[in-house]
Write a protein that holds these residues in place. Structure first.
Motif, PDB file in Angstrom:
ATOM      1  N   GLY A  79     -70.987 103.054  74.275  1.00 53.01           N
ATOM      2  CA  GLY A  79     -71.828 101.838  74.261  1.00 53.01           C
ATOM      3  C   GLY A  79     -71.348 100.386  74.876  1.00 53.01           C
ATOM      4  N   SER A  80     -69.606 100.534  75.131  1.00 50.04           N
ATOM      5  CA  SER A  80     -69.310  98.980  75.521  1.00 50.04           C
ATOM      6  C   SER A  80     -69.663  98.396  76.658  1.00 50.04           C
ATOM      7  CB  SER A  80     -67.510  99.370  75.747  1.00 50.04           C
ATOM      8  OG  SER A  80     -67.377 100.328  76.680  1.00 50.04           O
ATOM      9  N   LYS A  81     -70.206  99.198  77.666  1.00 48.82           N
ATOM     10  CA  LYS A  81     -70.519  98.836  79.068  1.00 48.82           C
ATOM     11  C   LYS A  81     -71.918  98.260  78.845  1.00 48.82           C
ATOM     12  CE  LYS A  81     -67.893 102.303  81.715  1.00 48.82           C
ATOM     13  NZ  LYS A  81     -67.834 103.481  82.171  1.00 48.82           N
ATOM     14  N   VAL A  82     -73.004  98.966  78.233  1.00 49.37           N
ATOM     15  CA  VAL A  82     -74.276  98.641  77.802  1.00 49.37           C
ATOM     16  C   VAL A  82     -74.269  97.122  77.104  1.00 49.37           C
ATOM     17  CG1 VAL A  82     -76.512  98.969  76.736  1.00 49.37           C
ATOM     18  CG2 VAL A  82     -75.227 100.618  77.872  1.00 49.37           C
ATOM     19  N   PHE A  83     -73.220  97.074  76.363  1.00 54.82           N
ATOM     20  CA  PHE A  83     -73.072  95.953  75.314  1.00 54.82           C
ATOM     21  C   PHE A  83     -72.839  94.482  76.161  1.00 54.82           C
ATOM     22  CE2 PHE A  83     -70.725  92.890  72.881  1.00 54.82           C
ATOM     23  CZ  PHE A  83     -71.131  92.697  71.849  1.00 54.82           C
ATOM     24  N   ILE A  84     -71.851  94.921  77.068  1.00 55.73           N
ATOM     25  CA  ILE A  84     -71.295  93.613  78.072  1.00 55.73           C
ATOM     26  C   ILE A  84     -72.506  93.309  79.004  1.00 55.73           C
ATOM     27  CG2 ILE A  84     -69.878  94.898  79.521  1.00 55.73           C
ATOM     28  CD1 ILE A  84     -69.178  91.457  78.119  1.00 55.73           C
ATOM     29  N   VAL A 399     -72.624 112.646  68.694  1.00 58.21           N
ATOM     30  CA  VAL A 399     -73.282 113.796  68.101  1.00 58.21           C
ATOM     31  C   VAL A 399     -73.500 113.502  66.605  1.00 58.21           C
ATOM     32  CG1 VAL A 399     -72.911 116.148  67.412  1.00 58.21           C
ATOM     33  CG2 VAL A 399     -72.624 115.517  69.668  1.00 58.21           C
ATOM     34  N   TYR A 400     -72.387 113.050  65.871  1.00 55.23           N
ATOM     35  CA  TYR A 400     -72.230 112.690  64.426  1.00 55.23           C
ATOM     36  C   TYR A 400     -73.430 111.775  64.171  1.00 55.23           C
ATOM     37  CZ  TYR A 400     -70.835 111.329  59.861  1.00 55.23           C
ATOM     38  OH  TYR A 400     -70.877 110.905  58.324  1.00 55.23           O
ATOM     39  N   LEU A 401     -73.557 110.726  64.838  1.00 57.80           N
ATOM     40  CA  LEU A 401     -74.337 109.442  64.569  1.00 57.80           C
ATOM     41  C   LEU A 401     -75.811 110.061  65.248  1.00 57.80           C
ATOM     42  CD1 LEU A 401     -72.322 106.514  66.042  1.00 57.80           C
ATOM     43  CD2 LEU A 401     -73.075 107.340  63.624  1.00 57.80           C
ATOM     44  N   SER A 402     -76.116 110.865  65.826  1.00 59.49           N
ATOM     45  CA  SER A 402     -77.474 111.447  66.063  1.00 59.49           C
ATOM     46  C   SER A 402     -78.106 112.291  65.084  1.00 59.49           C
ATOM     47  CB  SER A 402     -77.459 112.662  67.619  1.00 59.49           C
ATOM     48  OG  SER A 402     -76.816 113.774  67.050  1.00 59.49           O
ATOM     49  N   LEU A 403     -77.092 112.561  63.950  1.00 63.12           N
ATOM     50  CA  LEU A 403     -77.723 113.315  62.916  1.00 63.12           C
ATOM     51  C   LEU A 403     -77.998 112.389  61.850  1.00 63.12           C
ATOM     52  CD1 LEU A 403     -75.023 116.103  62.895  1.00 63.12           C
ATOM     53  CD2 LEU A 403     -77.123 116.305  63.993  1.00 63.12           C
ATOM     54  N   ASN A 404     -78.100 111.266  62.208  1.00 62.24           N
ATOM     55  CA  ASN A 404     -78.433 110.127  61.133  1.00 62.24           C
ATOM     56  C   ASN A 404     -79.701 109.355  61.651  1.00 62.24           C
ATOM     57  OD1 ASN A 404     -76.327 110.275  59.176  1.00 62.24           O
ATOM     58  ND2 ASN A 404     -75.040 109.816  60.835  1.00 62.24           N
ATOM     59  N   PRO A 405     -80.672 109.053  61.089  1.00 61.27           N
ATOM     60  CA  PRO A 405     -81.719 108.302  61.296  1.00 61.27           C
ATOM     61  C   PRO A 405     -81.445 107.010  61.887  1.00 61.27           C
ATOM     62  CG  PRO A 405     -82.003 108.634  58.971  1.00 61.27           C
ATOM     63  CD  PRO A 405     -80.821 109.428  59.515  1.00 61.27           C
ATOM     64  N   PRO A 406     -82.076 106.391  62.664  1.00 59.19           N
ATOM     65  CA  PRO A 406     -81.756 104.985  63.220  1.00 59.19           C
ATOM     66  C   PRO A 406     -81.858 103.978  62.240  1.00 59.19           C
ATOM     67  CG  PRO A 406     -83.740 105.774  64.338  1.00 59.19           C
ATOM     68  CD  PRO A 406     -83.024 106.962  63.818  1.00 59.19           C
ATOM     69  N   ASN A 407     -83.103 103.976  61.489  1.00 55.91           N
ATOM     70  CA  ASN A 407     -83.451 103.151  60.452  1.00 55.91           C
ATOM     71  C   ASN A 407     -82.977 103.715  58.950  1.00 55.91           C
ATOM     72  OD1 ASN A 407     -84.691 100.928  58.804  1.00 55.91           O
ATOM     73  ND2 ASN A 407     -86.466 101.412  59.543  1.00 55.91           N
ATOM     74  N   SER A 408     -82.016 103.406  58.381  1.00 57.08           N
ATOM     75  CA  SER A 408     -81.484 103.790  57.332  1.00 57.08           C
ATOM     76  C   SER A 408     -82.448 103.626  56.086  1.00 57.08           C
ATOM     77  CB  SER A 408     -80.295 103.217  56.856  1.00 57.08           C
ATOM     78  OG  SER A 408     -80.254 101.891  56.887  1.00 57.08           O
ATOM     79  N   LEU A 409     -83.449 102.741  56.138  1.00 62.85           N
ATOM     80  CA  LEU A 409     -84.398 102.350  55.010  1.00 62.85           C
ATOM     81  C   LEU A 409     -85.538 103.635  55.221  1.00 62.85           C
ATOM     82  CD1 LEU A 409     -85.146  98.577  55.468  1.00 62.85           C
ATOM     83  CD2 LEU A 409     -83.625  99.882  53.972  1.00 62.85           C
ATOM     84  N   LYS A 526     -77.626 104.003  70.420  1.00 59.02           N
ATOM     85  CA  LYS A 526     -78.567 103.030  71.145  1.00 59.02           C
ATOM     86  C   LYS A 526     -78.982 101.686  70.316  1.00 59.02           C
ATOM     87  CE  LYS A 526     -79.124 103.593  74.806  1.00 59.02           C
ATOM     88  NZ  LYS A 526     -78.218 103.557  76.058  1.00 59.02           N
ATOM     89  N   PHE A 527     -79.369 101.861  69.012  1.00 61.28           N
ATOM     90  CA  PHE A 527     -79.920 100.852  68.690  1.00 61.28           C
ATOM     91  C   PHE A 527     -78.851  99.747  67.563  1.00 61.28           C
ATOM     92  CE2 PHE A 527     -84.088 102.920  67.942  1.00 61.28           C
ATOM     93  CZ  PHE A 527     -84.862 101.945  68.551  1.00 61.28           C
ATOM     94  N   HIS A 528     -77.490 100.493  67.590  1.00 63.28           N
ATOM     95  CA  HIS A 528     -76.573  99.938  67.013  1.00 63.28           C
ATOM     96  C   HIS A 528     -75.965  99.264  68.062  1.00 63.28           C
ATOM     97  CE1 HIS A 528     -73.267  99.261  64.126  1.00 63.28           C
ATOM     98  NE2 HIS A 528     -72.293  99.464  65.055  1.00 63.28           N
ATOM     99  N   VAL A 529     -75.990  99.443  69.268  1.00 60.33           N
ATOM    100  CA  VAL A 529     -75.329  98.528  70.342  1.00 60.33           C
ATOM    101  C   VAL A 529     -76.307  97.435  70.712  1.00 60.33           C
ATOM    102  CG1 VAL A 529     -75.128  98.495  72.946  1.00 60.33           C
ATOM    103  CG2 VAL A 529     -74.251 100.594  71.693  1.00 60.33           C
ATOM    104  N   VAL A 530     -77.580  97.603  70.322  1.00 62.68           N
ATOM    105  CA  VAL A 530     -78.421  96.431  70.664  1.00 62.68           C
ATOM    106  C   VAL A 530     -78.413  95.516  69.326  1.00 62.68           C
ATOM    107  CG1 VAL A 530     -80.867  95.527  70.524  1.00 62.68           C
ATOM    108  CG2 VAL A 530     -80.009  97.877  71.888  1.00 62.68           C
ATOM    109  N   SER A 531     -78.022  95.818  68.187  1.00 67.96           N
ATOM    110  CA  SER A 531     -77.998  95.186  67.160  1.00 67.96           C
ATOM    111  C   SER A 531     -76.655  94.381  67.146  1.00 67.96           C
ATOM    112  CB  SER A 531     -77.769  95.955  65.956  1.00 67.96           C
ATOM    113  OG  SER A 531     -77.627  95.169  64.622  1.00 67.96           O
ATOM    114  N   CYS A 532     -75.715  94.978  67.503  1.00 67.05           N
ATOM    115  CA  CYS A 532     -74.481  94.256  67.723  1.00 67.05           C
ATOM    116  C   CYS A 532     -74.343  93.147  68.865  1.00 67.05           C
ATOM    117  CB  CYS A 532     -73.426  95.246  68.206  1.00 67.05           C
ATOM    118  SG  CYS A 532     -72.778  96.359  66.891  1.00 67.05           S
ATOM    119  N   VAL A 533     -75.400  93.399  69.717  1.00 65.06           N
ATOM    120  CA  VAL A 533     -75.455  92.293  70.994  1.00 65.06           C
ATOM    121  C   VAL A 533     -75.937  91.006  70.180  1.00 65.06           C
ATOM    122  CG1 VAL A 533     -76.670  91.654  73.062  1.00 65.06           C
ATOM    123  CG2 VAL A 533     -75.194  93.901  72.931  1.00 65.06           C
TER     124      VAL A 533
END
Length: 552
Positions: A79-84, A399-409, A526-533
């Motif tokens: 996600g470094s390219k999408v970030f910048i 792959v590992y992160l795809s096994l976790n829901p994007p909204n931890s709540l 994808k959502f983690h990249v947007v949140s970091c931006v």
């Protein structure tokens, strides 16, 4: 030194310079970047984080951006390219549309957006994403994992190599495990990838394969020819095999005369013989040691038909201990090995990998942690091996992160039973988010929200436009072609339905349903990249002054 006011245009200039390095490398047809590091090493890479770290950036803001990218990629791997690209576009919008006084309102707008709009955006995209459960839909789950691997590897290699690598990584995973053990398997592979992957120089990247074992890259050190063993019992040592002399037990021997030296050597040999006898009594046929073993000790062990592997790295034996749920011996003397100290392996043999002798162990036992097969990554040169290693590791993290829901709540029963959360690739995620933000900005619920929503909407559109530019086979009427395709994609996507087609651009710039193409992306990444931006943008807006230190 007096603080210097931060020139916002300077921030934009730095981000534009970083963007220019990686923008052409974004997407499946991305170009490689050739550069020379400060040490004179020639570097050719398509990985954004690798390129940024190879540069000597002196400006504090530039370092802040690169450090933010590093922290993000340590978690996501990608996600470094999408970030910048997103950060640069949003900074450009702020620089052209808002004055210094109005930027204070943007900070409040960002905080309000993160609290109220961003969770709704997550829920909206999650509703239109692909969810596959290992227990109830094993076939769909395997296809999702394969799609994520293909989506991460695609920008770096040709279609043929991508399929070969995807197949190799998929064969290293065991999908017959229970959901909890499968999650543990992916976690082990993600966190210990260096122990489970071997880089070798080969004729082609497509020669990548897997070995159903744990590889110790050390020679057998024995006084007899080593043969393959079945049902191996072994112990792991992190201390000298000769042990230590305890002065409190009256075992101290002062080496003052030749006679005392002889007694000392006799005493040490008796200790080694006791150790060898102890191994024989408990049917232990292999000793793994992190330290060197004297030659006379090897002779004693060889007489008992006990093989030895020495000079094994500490991290290797610690990983082996953790994987087998057994203890490492770190102290002598020993009267008897306990059950927790005896390792089990279904087989042990010597193999040659790229001309280097290695030990191939297949651990076994009831408490054995699930682990992936050893993955061989081959490439024509050592530099390409390292690049391939980075790409595959990024894919495993995704792959590992795809096994976790994007909204931890929002933890549901489905997520607890190992489900993958993915979105089609080819800018489908960016265009889906853009349509939702366009709807939000039209409603004008809150002026601050509307400003941030409009900026983020345009940033998503920029990412999609750059991707289309890089994958299009023709450069004629590029902007017109993109707008025509964008209009068609918007008409085909109906957000009012719970499930809608998420269209994107394939490797040739053609609009297709990327889910059917088998190219998927981890929703969490994808959502983690947007949140970091958004977090970094908030930090830049809050920064009023900088202190620069000149070299002496």
């Amino acid at each position: 030194m007096e603080p210097k006011l931060l020139d916002f245009s300077k921030s934009l200039q730095i981000c534009k310079a970083l963007e220019s390095l990686v923008s052409r490398g974004f997407g499946p047809q991305g170009l490689q970047t050739l550069m020379c590091t400060s040490t004179g090493q020639v570097l050719m890479s398509n990985n954004g984080a690798t390129i940024f770290n190879a540069m000597l950036i002196g400006h504090p803001l530039g370092r802040l951006v690169v450090d933010s990218i590093n922290q993000m990629t340590q978690y996501t791997g990608d996600g470094s390219k999408v970030f910048i690209l997103m950060l640069t576009d949003m900074l450009q919008q702020i620089d052209s549309r808002y004055s210094e006084r109005e930027r204070g309102e943007l900070i409040r707008g960002l905080n309000h957006f993160n609290q109220h709009i961003f969770p709704n955006l997550q829920q909206h995209v999650l509703k239109h994403s692909r969810k596959s459960n290992l227990r109830s839909d094993k076939k769909g789950f395997c296809e999702s994992i394969e799609g994520v691997l293909r989506g991460v590897i695609s920008p770096h290699y040709s279609a043929r190599v991508v399929e070969s690598l995807t197949k190799a990584v998929m064969s290293s995973l065991n999908f017959d495990l229970s959901p909890s053990l499968f999650l543990e398997q992916i976690s082990i592979m993600t966190q210990n990838f260096s122990q489970l992957a071997i880089k070798i120089i080969g004729s082609s990247i497509s020669d990548s394969t897997t070995l159903d074992s744990y590889i110790i890259q050390r020679d057998f050190v024995t006084e007899f020819e080593m043969c393959s063993m079945e049902c191996v019992k072994f112990v792991v040592l992190m201390c000298s095999i000769e042990g230590k002399i305890n002065t409190e037990d009256g075992e101290s021997i002062y080496l003052s005369t030749n006679e005392s030296l002889g007694n000392f050597m006799k005493y040490q040999r008796e200790r080694v013989e006791r150790f060898a006898s102890l191994c024989s009594e408990q049917d232990i046929t292999l000793v793994i040691s992190t330290m060197g073993i004297p030659k006379y000790c090897l002779q004693v062990l060889s007489s008992k038909k006990i093989s030895v592997i020495q000079y094994v790295e500490d991290e290797d034996v610690e990983f082996l201990s953790w994987m087998c749920k057994k203890n490492i011996i770190s102290e002598f003397p020993i009267t008897k090995f306990t059950e927790k100290e005896i390792f089990l392996a279904s087989s042990c043999k010597r193999v040659i990998i790229n001309g280097r002798p290695c030990v191939q162990l297949i651990p076994s036992g009831e408490q054995l942690a699930p682990f992936a097969k050893t993955l061989l990554l081959t490439a024509p040169t050592d530099g390409l091996c390292s690049q391939l290693y980075t790409v595959v590791h990024k894919a495993i993290k995704s792959v590992y992160l795809s096994l976790n829901p994007p909204n931890s709540l929002e933890i549901t029963e489905e997520s607890e039973t190992c489900a993958s959360y993915t979105i089609p690739g080819g800018a489908s995620f960016e265009l889906l988010c853009r349509q939702f933000l366009m709807k939000i900005s039209r409603n004008k619920i809150h002026n601050k929200d509307m400003q941030i929503a409009e900026m983020l909407e345009k940033a998503f559109l920029t990412v999609a436009r750059i991707l289309h530019r890089n994958v299009s086979e023709t450069r004629l009427n590029e902007t017109h072609n993109f707008l025509v395709k964008l209009s068609y994609m918007q008409n085909e996507t109906d957000l009012s339905r719970d499930s809608c087609k998420c269209l994107g651009f394939d490797r040739r710039g053609i609009v297709k349903d990327m889910e059917k193409e088998g190219v998927l992306e981890s929703l969490n990444v994808k959502f983690h990249v947007v949140s970091c931006v958004l977090n970094l943008l908030n930090t830049i807006l809050k920064t009023n002054g900088i202190i620069g230190i000149k070299n002496a």
